[in-house]
Design a protein around this motif. Structure first.
Motif, PDB file in Angstrom:
ATOM      1  N   GLY A  64       0.815  -1.191  -0.001  1.00 35.35           N
ATOM      2  CA  GLY A  64      -0.014   0.182   0.067  1.00 35.35           C
ATOM      3  C   GLY A  64       0.869   1.173  -0.176  1.00 35.35           C
ATOM      4  N   THR A  65       2.004   1.275   0.644  1.00 28.91           N
ATOM      5  CA  THR A  65       2.641   2.649   0.753  1.00 28.91           C
ATOM      6  C   THR A  65       3.635   2.563  -0.603  1.00 28.91           C
ATOM      7  OG1 THR A  65       4.697   1.267   1.849  1.00 28.91           O
ATOM      8  CG2 THR A  65       3.067   2.687   3.046  1.00 28.91           C
ATOM      9  N   GLN A  66       4.089   1.384  -1.524  1.00 27.19           N
ATOM     10  CA  GLN A  66       4.662   1.445  -2.786  1.00 27.19           C
ATOM     11  C   GLN A  66       3.998   2.133  -3.818  1.00 27.19           C
ATOM     12  OE1 GLN A  66       7.883   0.776  -2.746  1.00 27.19           O
ATOM     13  NE2 GLN A  66       7.593   0.627  -0.664  1.00 27.19           N
ATOM     14  N   VAL A  67       2.575   2.048  -3.939  1.00 24.18           N
ATOM     15  CA  VAL A  67       1.885   2.748  -4.999  1.00 24.18           C
ATOM     16  C   VAL A  67       0.646   3.441  -4.572  1.00 24.18           C
ATOM     17  CG1 VAL A  67       0.728   2.213  -7.290  1.00 24.18           C
ATOM     18  CG2 VAL A  67       2.617   0.637  -6.369  1.00 24.18           C
ATOM     19  N   ALA A  68       0.493   4.581  -5.127  1.00 24.45           N
ATOM     20  CA  ALA A  68      -0.552   5.537  -4.902  1.00 24.45           C
ATOM     21  C   ALA A  68      -1.127   6.079  -6.223  1.00 24.45           C
ATOM     22  CB  ALA A  68      -0.043   6.704  -3.982  1.00 24.45           C
ATOM     23  N   ARG A  69      -2.366   5.884  -6.610  1.00 26.74           N
ATOM     24  CA  ARG A  69      -2.903   6.175  -7.621  1.00 26.74           C
ATOM     25  C   ARG A  69      -3.647   7.361  -7.769  1.00 26.74           C
ATOM     26  NH1 ARG A  69      -5.601   2.417 -12.125  1.00 26.74           N
ATOM     27  NH2 ARG A  69      -6.419   3.914 -13.494  1.00 26.74           N
ATOM     28  N   ASN A  70      -3.638   8.555  -8.632  1.00 25.62           N
ATOM     29  CA  ASN A  70      -4.495   9.633  -8.984  1.00 25.62           C
ATOM     30  C   ASN A  70      -5.570   9.280  -9.813  1.00 25.62           C
ATOM     31  OD1 ASN A  70      -5.270  12.104  -9.597  1.00 25.62           O
ATOM     32  ND2 ASN A  70      -3.643  12.901  -9.053  1.00 25.62           N
ATOM     33  N   THR A  71      -6.631   8.996  -9.510  1.00 26.04           N
ATOM     34  CA  THR A  71      -7.572   8.569 -10.497  1.00 26.04           C
ATOM     35  C   THR A  71      -8.199   9.644 -11.292  1.00 26.04           C
ATOM     36  OG1 THR A  71      -9.379   9.063  -8.797  1.00 26.04           O
ATOM     37  CG2 THR A  71      -8.645   6.845  -8.910  1.00 26.04           C
ATOM     38  N   GLN A  72      -7.842  10.870 -11.063  1.00 22.87           N
ATOM     39  CA  GLN A  72      -8.064  12.031 -12.036  1.00 22.87           C
ATOM     40  C   GLN A  72      -7.305  12.131 -13.291  1.00 22.87           C
ATOM     41  OE1 GLN A  72      -8.163  15.290  -9.459  1.00 22.87           O
ATOM     42  NE2 GLN A  72     -10.295  15.076  -8.874  1.00 22.87           N
ATOM     43  N   THR A  73      -5.837  11.821 -13.130  1.00 17.95           N
ATOM     44  CA  THR A  73      -4.836  11.998 -13.799  1.00 17.95           C
ATOM     45  C   THR A  73      -4.515  10.684 -14.762  1.00 17.95           C
ATOM     46  OG1 THR A  73      -3.116  11.853 -12.442  1.00 17.95           O
ATOM     47  CG2 THR A  73      -4.130  14.140 -12.890  1.00 17.95           C
ATOM     48  N   GLY A  74      -4.953   9.654 -13.899  1.00 12.49           N
ATOM     49  CA  GLY A  74      -4.453   8.154 -14.419  1.00 12.49           C
ATOM     50  C   GLY A  74      -3.005   8.025 -14.197  1.00 12.49           C
ATOM     51  N   GLN A  75      -2.343   8.766 -13.375  1.00 12.23           N
ATOM     52  CA  GLN A  75      -0.680   8.519 -12.936  1.00 12.23           C
ATOM     53  C   GLN A  75      -0.835   7.925 -11.476  1.00 12.23           C
ATOM     54  OE1 GLN A  75       0.662  12.707 -13.353  1.00 12.23           O
ATOM     55  NE2 GLN A  75       1.586  12.058 -15.226  1.00 12.23           N
ATOM     56  N   TYR A  85       9.316   9.745  -4.037  1.00 13.41           N
ATOM     57  CA  TYR A  85       8.306   9.322  -5.078  1.00 13.41           C
ATOM     58  C   TYR A  85       8.659   9.679  -6.574  1.00 13.41           C
ATOM     59  CZ  TYR A  85       6.002   7.313  -1.016  1.00 13.41           C
ATOM     60  OH  TYR A  85       5.567   6.788   0.127  1.00 13.41           O
ATOM     61  N   TYR A  86       8.172   8.959  -7.377  1.00 12.67           N
ATOM     62  CA  TYR A  86       8.339   9.536  -8.798  1.00 12.67           C
ATOM     63  C   TYR A  86       6.936   9.165  -9.519  1.00 12.67           C
ATOM     64  CZ  TYR A  86       9.125   4.889 -10.663  1.00 12.67           C
ATOM     65  OH  TYR A  86       9.122   3.477 -10.704  1.00 12.67           O
ATOM     66  N   VAL A  87       6.515  10.087 -10.424  1.00  9.30           N
ATOM     67  CA  VAL A  87       4.967   9.913 -10.945  1.00  9.30           C
ATOM     68  C   VAL A  87       5.359   9.127 -12.380  1.00  9.30           C
ATOM     69  CG1 VAL A  87       2.960  11.057 -11.510  1.00  9.30           C
ATOM     70  CG2 VAL A  87       4.253  11.826  -9.324  1.00  9.30           C
ATOM     71  N   ALA A  88       4.499   8.224 -12.614  1.00 13.96           N
ATOM     72  CA  ALA A  88       4.520   8.018 -14.054  1.00 13.96           C
ATOM     73  C   ALA A  88       3.136   7.314 -14.440  1.00 13.96           C
ATOM     74  CB  ALA A  88       5.483   6.672 -14.261  1.00 13.96           C
ATOM     75  N   ALA A  89       2.771   7.182 -15.789  1.00 19.42           N
ATOM     76  CA  ALA A  89       1.580   6.464 -15.955  1.00 19.42           C
ATOM     77  C   ALA A  89       1.389   5.124 -15.443  1.00 19.42           C
ATOM     78  CB  ALA A  89       1.442   6.072 -17.426  1.00 19.42           C
ATOM     79  N   CYS A  90      -0.035   4.696 -14.909  1.00 17.92           N
ATOM     80  CA  CYS A  90      -0.097   3.499 -14.153  1.00 17.92           C
ATOM     81  C   CYS A  90      -0.165   2.270 -14.986  1.00 17.92           C
ATOM     82  CB  CYS A  90      -1.427   3.321 -13.554  1.00 17.92           C
ATOM     83  SG  CYS A  90      -1.490   4.752 -12.262  1.00 17.92           S
TER      84      CYS A  90
END
Length: 90
Positions: A64-75, A85-90
């Motif tokens: 749960g701490t390794q991945v956090a999803r932003n449902t608005q941007t799909g990242q 953390y770094y942000v990338a496409a899911c």
């Protein structure tokens, strides 16, 4: 006792998200709580012994701490392992 704690954790995590915009640290904490709750519920569903219940809960929290999803941007935000953390496409 487990049947009360896990749903309370998940309800608390959901309530936190409804109150305010979350900082990256808050999202990480929410992932930790949600993952731990999911691991606990899964262990309870399979009627695991106490050792496996602890392992499932800790494993769920780690995931749960390794991945956090932003449902608005799909990242998704992925952990670098050093607290950043770094942000990338899911």
């Amino acid at each position: 006792m487990k049947k009360i704690i896990a749903p309370m954790l998940l309800v608390s995590a959901t309530a936190i998200t409804a109150c305010q915009p979350l900082s990256p640290q808050d999202r990480s904490n929410l992932g930790l709580v949600g993952g731990a709750g999911a691991g606990l519920l899964l262990a309870d569903a399979f009627d695991a012994n106490p050792a496996w219940t602890v392992l499932a809960t800790v494993g769920g929290a780690a995931i749960g701490t390794q991945v956090a999803r932003n449902t608005q941007t799909g990242q998704c935000a992925y952990s670098n392992g050093d607290g950043t953390y770094y942000v990338a496409a899911c």
